[in-house]
Motif scaffolding. Structure first.
Motif, PDB file in Angstrom:
ATOM      1  N   VAL A 101       0.839  -1.194   0.000  1.00  0.00           N
ATOM      2  CA  VAL A 101       0.000   0.000   0.000  1.00  0.00           C
ATOM      3  C   VAL A 101       0.877   1.248   0.000  1.00  0.00           C
ATOM      4  O   VAL A 101       1.730   1.421   0.884  1.00  0.00           O
ATOM      5  N   ASP A 102       0.693   2.105  -0.997  1.00  0.00           N
ATOM      6  CA  ASP A 102       1.443   3.357  -1.045  1.00  0.00           C
ATOM      7  C   ASP A 102       0.850   4.252  -2.130  1.00  0.00           C
ATOM      8  O   ASP A 102      -0.120   3.873  -2.805  1.00  0.00           O
ATOM      9  N   GLN A 103       1.453   5.409  -2.317  1.00  0.00           N
ATOM     10  CA  GLN A 103       1.013   6.310  -3.359  1.00  0.00           C
ATOM     11  C   GLN A 103       1.368   5.729  -4.733  1.00  0.00           C
ATOM     12  O   GLN A 103       2.384   5.061  -4.896  1.00  0.00           O
ATOM     13  N   HIS A 104       0.524   6.033  -5.707  1.00  0.00           N
ATOM     14  CA  HIS A 104       0.669   5.450  -7.039  1.00  0.00           C
ATOM     15  C   HIS A 104       2.030   5.773  -7.660  1.00  0.00           C
ATOM     16  O   HIS A 104       2.691   4.886  -8.229  1.00  0.00           O
ATOM     17  N   GLU A 105       2.475   7.021  -7.513  1.00  0.00           N
ATOM     18  CA  GLU A 105       3.742   7.405  -8.142  1.00  0.00           C
ATOM     19  C   GLU A 105       4.937   6.695  -7.505  1.00  0.00           C
ATOM     20  O   GLU A 105       5.920   6.374  -8.186  1.00  0.00           O
ATOM     21  N   VAL A 106       4.861   6.430  -6.212  1.00  0.00           N
ATOM     22  CA  VAL A 106       5.917   5.686  -5.523  1.00  0.00           C
ATOM     23  C   VAL A 106       5.975   4.257  -6.057  1.00  0.00           C
ATOM     24  O   VAL A 106       7.056   3.711  -6.306  1.00  0.00           O
ATOM     25  N   GLN A 107       4.817   3.659  -6.223  1.00  0.00           N
ATOM     26  CA  GLN A 107       4.756   2.288  -6.720  1.00  0.00           C
ATOM     27  C   GLN A 107       5.272   2.179  -8.155  1.00  0.00           C
ATOM     28  O   GLN A 107       5.966   1.210  -8.496  1.00  0.00           O
ATOM     29  N   LEU A 108       4.952   3.150  -8.976  1.00  0.00           N
ATOM     30  CA  LEU A 108       5.453   3.143 -10.356  1.00  0.00           C
ATOM     31  C   LEU A 108       6.976   3.215 -10.372  1.00  0.00           C
ATOM     32  O   LEU A 108       7.642   2.506 -11.145  1.00  0.00           O
ATOM     33  N   ARG A 109       7.526   4.081  -9.526  1.00  0.00           N
ATOM     34  CA  ARG A 109       8.980   4.241  -9.466  1.00  0.00           C
ATOM     35  C   ARG A 109       9.638   2.950  -8.980  1.00  0.00           C
ATOM     36  O   ARG A 109      10.654   2.512  -9.523  1.00  0.00           O
ATOM     37  N   LYS A 110       9.046   2.331  -7.974  1.00  0.00           N
ATOM     38  CA  LYS A 110       9.595   1.086  -7.441  1.00  0.00           C
ATOM     39  C   LYS A 110       9.556  -0.019  -8.494  1.00  0.00           C
ATOM     40  O   LYS A 110      10.566  -0.703  -8.729  1.00  0.00           O
ATOM     41  N   ARG A 111       8.430  -0.203  -9.116  1.00  0.00           N
ATOM     42  CA  ARG A 111       8.261  -1.298 -10.067  1.00  0.00           C
ATOM     43  C   ARG A 111       9.169  -1.129 -11.291  1.00  0.00           C
ATOM     44  O   ARG A 111       9.585  -2.119 -11.902  1.00  0.00           O
ATOM     45  N   SER A 112       9.498   0.104 -11.623  1.00  0.00           N
ATOM     46  CA  SER A 112      10.383   0.353 -12.766  1.00  0.00           C
ATOM     47  C   SER A 112      11.817  -0.086 -12.476  1.00  0.00           C
ATOM     48  O   SER A 112      12.604  -0.314 -13.393  1.00  0.00           O
TER      49      SER A 112
END
Length: 287
Positions: A101-112
């Motif tokens: 669970v986190d902010q969408h932009e944080v998750q995008l950065r992590k997954r990249s």
């Protein structure tokens, strides 16, 4: 960064192992070149015990997750997941459902930044939440959270950065999510004594404890993440109880030093104990 540094230690000396940490650390190649001992030494120049404090927190939660998921927990919810990599680096049951669970932009950065073919990738569900205008309950349920299954929740290194109202709201929503089953909850918090009596947040003889406390708070604010919430043990226990949880453990580096560091010959002396943050485990009262 500290997880990367600890991973560089010899296998019989290290406390945790995170083979993916280097993907998220600026200057990782330089840290690898310096190695574990030099990197820890440099960290000690900033604050003795700082590295060991963070690594003991990591290991404490690792142990909790592995124990909980091998016994009763069928779901694992990582609140404010950030660059947490436990879903992939721990040996977790293949049936465990994991919600980050986190902010969408944080998750995008992590997954990249994540490498492909990671262990447990198929079990991880990313739940994006804007806590200012979205409900944690709704977002988790929409993401596949099952209210009939026992769950372990973690909120690591977050409480000092958010308001007490936000913590209360999170506890309230967790209580709603877990009213039908059992739950375990980990939360870390910074001791209010850091402002009132900073020497009490460090080991006896710790050099310039009050000055060090102010430096840590100033640096956090300088990078845009000021520490705004501090708690006493009684306040935390009261909040947990109010929302249906019983406090089971409340630890600091002082408690974990003989548990994790002594067995591998890395015992910290009293004047290196950095204990301003507490690690708390609570269980739903129905247990």
């Amino acid at each position: 960064k500290q997880r990367l540094i600890e991973t560089l230690a010899k296998p019989d000396k290290r406390i945790i192992y995170d083979p993916y940490a280097d993907k998220f650390v600026l200057g990782a190649s330089i840290i690898k070149l310096m190695g574990h001992k030099l990197s820890v030494w440099l960290t000690q120049k900033f604050a003795p015990g700082f590295h060991e404090h963070l690594i003991s927190r990591t290991r404490f939660i690792d142990d909790l997750i592995e124990k909980s998921t091998s016994n009763e927990a069928e779901q694992y919810v990582i609140l404010g997941a950030g660059y947490d990599l436990r879903a992939h680096r721990l040996d977790l049951p293949p049936t465990l459902k994991i919600f980050e669970v986190d902010q969408h932009e944080v998750q995008l950065r992590k997954r990249s930044k994540l490498p492909k073919n990671l262990p447990n990738s198929e079990n991880v569900r990313y739940v994006s939440v804007d806590f200012n205008n979205q409900s944690l309950v709704k977002q988790l349920l929409d993401g596949g959270y099952d209210q009939s299954k026992s769950t372990v929740f973690t909120l690591e290194g977050v409480s000092q950065y958010i308001t007490k109202d936000a913590i209360i709201s999170t506890l309230k929503e967790m209580a709603e999510l877990t009213q039908k089953t059992s739950a375990t909850f980990f939360i870390s918090y910074v001791d209010k004594l850091l402002n009132e009596n900073p020497e009490a947040c460090f080991g006896k003889g710790y050099s310039n404890a009050a000055k060090k406390a102010e430096t840590i708070k100033r640096l956090a604010a300088k990078v845009g993440e000021p520490w705004i919430s501090f708690y006493s043990a009684e306040e935390i226990e009261g909040l947990l109880s109010q929302y249906g949880f019983s406090l089971i453990e409340n630890k600091t580096l002082a408690d974990l030093n003989p548990v994790y560091f002594t067995p591998v010959g890395r015992t910290l002396s009293e004047d290196q104990i950095f204990k301003l943050e507490h690690f708390v485990v609570a269980k739903s009262k129905s247990l």
